[in-house]
Design an enzyme around this catalytic site. Structure first.
Site, short mmCIF file in Angstrom:
data_model
loop_
_atom_site.label_atom_id
_atom_site.label_comp_id
_atom_site.label_asym_id
_atom_site.label_seq_id
_atom_site.Cartn_x
_atom_site.Cartn_y
_atom_site.Cartn_z
N GLY A 53 0.80 -1.21 0.00
CA GLY A 53 0.00 0.00 0.00
C GLY A 53 0.83 1.27 0.00
CB THR A 54 3.98 2.21 1.73
OG1 THR A 54 3.47 2.13 3.07
CG2 THR A 54 4.99 3.35 1.66
CG ASN A 65 -4.59 3.58 9.57
OD1 ASN A 65 -4.98 4.67 9.17
ND2 ASN A 65 -3.40 3.42 10.11
CD GLN A 114 -6.37 -0.99 7.91
OE1 GLN A 114 -7.12 -1.90 8.27
NE2 GLN A 114 -5.06 -1.06 8.06
CB SER A 167 -1.68 -3.27 1.43
OG SER A 167 -0.51 -3.89 1.91
CG HIS A 172 0.30 -6.93 5.00
ND1 HIS A 172 0.30 -6.65 6.35
CD2 HIS A 172 0.57 -5.76 4.38
CE1 HIS A 172 0.56 -5.36 6.53
NE2 HIS A 172 0.72 -4.80 5.36
CB THR A 212 11.96 -8.77 -12.26
OG1 THR A 212 13.07 -8.48 -13.10
CG2 THR A 212 11.43 -10.16 -12.56
CB CYS A 238 2.87 3.03 9.71
SG CYS A 238 2.35 1.83 8.47
#
Length: 385
Positions: free
Chosen positions: A69-70, A153, A181, A201, A203, A239, A328
């Site tokens: 996401g970042t 979040n 989120q 994101s 995860h 890649t 974060c």
């Protein structure tokens, strides 16, 4: 252990591991290579991109795989603003909400510091919601980009993204939304949302850490942030991580299949948990909006007269794992900018504790967590008997 920190991360699902495993072993080719092994990898990337596009109701070419996401936020904020100003020099303003993740906030600050953009903050009310009239009054033809988080979040507030996107469109302003989120909980169909760019994101919904995507609508100008071999139509060189792209698509597919049922069930459990804490801890302050304007997965409180980190330690002693806010910002001694933006004092903001619920959370686990909160505050000597 009862894990109530799902906004920080979630475990990788077994189905996702099984889907990605072949591309970590036998089908390990570079998708840019022009031989059979590379072509199999390229085919897998293409299928993952098409699967995500079908789930989000966009075109496969609009899916840009990132490291998370970042990176997706960086590409959206920097890339769109720089490209639109290059097309017309007067587009020198960037608008972001007061609740944005540091990935958006710091990208916008970079544009102001290094490229001379005028950065403006869209205010929120005490629930964390943006007023459409105020947002509309800030828009004009000189805005290069507006960025508004879909669901916060820390406090769980859900913004009226479709309404805000429609207002931005009236001025020809692209709206980016950090939906990291929101993924797995809220509908992410792009035509319904009306946004030009959307960050996710993996995860946060059962894929490994290190993979995400920016959905960038066709004809939306954007400068790349990472340069090199020109992969992904030149928007994100490097890649491609084939196995993780496959994992992202599989995790998103599973999350979407379960989303509506999880939303209804966890919303009820969340409300019961919130009511239990508020009724038994008199000084507890709920942060964020209520009902449909709140993510099902977030129950966030301040406990004035305590320190959030102290409450966390007490809860962990009782096997309850949660957080004081954004992962974060872990380790920061500064009060949350999000909580300050909704009008809390620095002292109260530092008493924050966030419970973020996994989709499989049970009523029994949340009842135990509520008991632990009461005991934790009592043990700190702050709860009247």
């Amino acid at each position: 252990m009862i894990f109530l920190d799902a906004a920080a991360t979630t475990p990788v699902r077994r189905e996702v591991i099984e889907a990605m495993f072949p591309y970590l072993t036998g089908d390990f080719g570079n998708p840019s290579s022009h031989h059979e092994l590379g072509e199999r990898a390229a085919l897998a990337i293409g299928r993952a991109r098409s699967d995500i596009a079908e789930l989000l109701d966009c075109r496969p070419g609009e899916v840009v795989f990132t490291s998370g996401g970042t990176e997706a936020d960086n590409l959206a904020v920097k890339g769109i603003a720089l490209a639109r100003r290059a097309a017309r020099a007067s587009r020198n303003r960037v608008l972001i909400s007061a609740l944005e993740h540091p990935a958006v906030q710091e990208s916008a600050e970079y544009l102001a510091r290094m490229h001379g953009f005028q950065l403006e903050t869209i205010p929120v009310d005490r629930s964390g919601l943006i007023d459409g009239d105020i947002f509309s009054s800030m828009l004009d033809d000189d805005v290069a980009l507006a960025s508004v988080m879909y669901a916060n979040n820390e406090i769980g507030t859900v913004q009226p993204i479709a309404e805000l996107a429609a207002l931005a469109a009236q001025h020809g302003v692209p709206l980016h939304s950090d939906a990291v989120q929101a993924s797995g909980w809220l509908a992410l169909k792009l035509p319904a949302l009306g946004v030009h760019a959307l960050s996710i994101s993996g995860h946060k919904f059962g894929a490994p850490k290190g993979v995400g995507a920016l959905i960038l609508r066709s004809r939306t100008l954007a400068e790349p942030v990472i340069h090199g071999g020109g992969q992904q139509s030149g928007l994100r060189s490097g890649t491609e991580n084939v196995a993780f792209a496959v994992a992202l698509a599989k995790a998103l597919q599973l999350a979407e299949q379960e989303r509506e049922a999880a939303f209804e069930r966890v919303s009820r459990l969340r409300d019961d948990f919130i009511d239990s804490v508020l009724s038994r801890v008199p000084q507890a302050v709920l942060t964020g909006a209520r009902g449909a304007q709140r993510l099902p997965s977030i129950a966030s409180f301040c406990f004035p007269g305590t320190h959030g980190e102290s409450v966390l330690l007490e809860l962990e002693r009782q096997s309850i794992i949660c957080s004081s806010g954004s992962a974060c910002a872990a380790g920061s001694s500064e009060p949350s900018a999000v909580l300050l933006a909704i009008g809390l004092s620095a002292e109260v903001a530092q008493s924050a504790v966030r419970f973020s619920l996994p989709s499989a959370v049970s009523a029994e686990e949340l009842a135990q967590a509520a008991d632990a909160v009461v005991a934790a505050v009592r043990n700190l000597g702050r709860l009247g008997r």
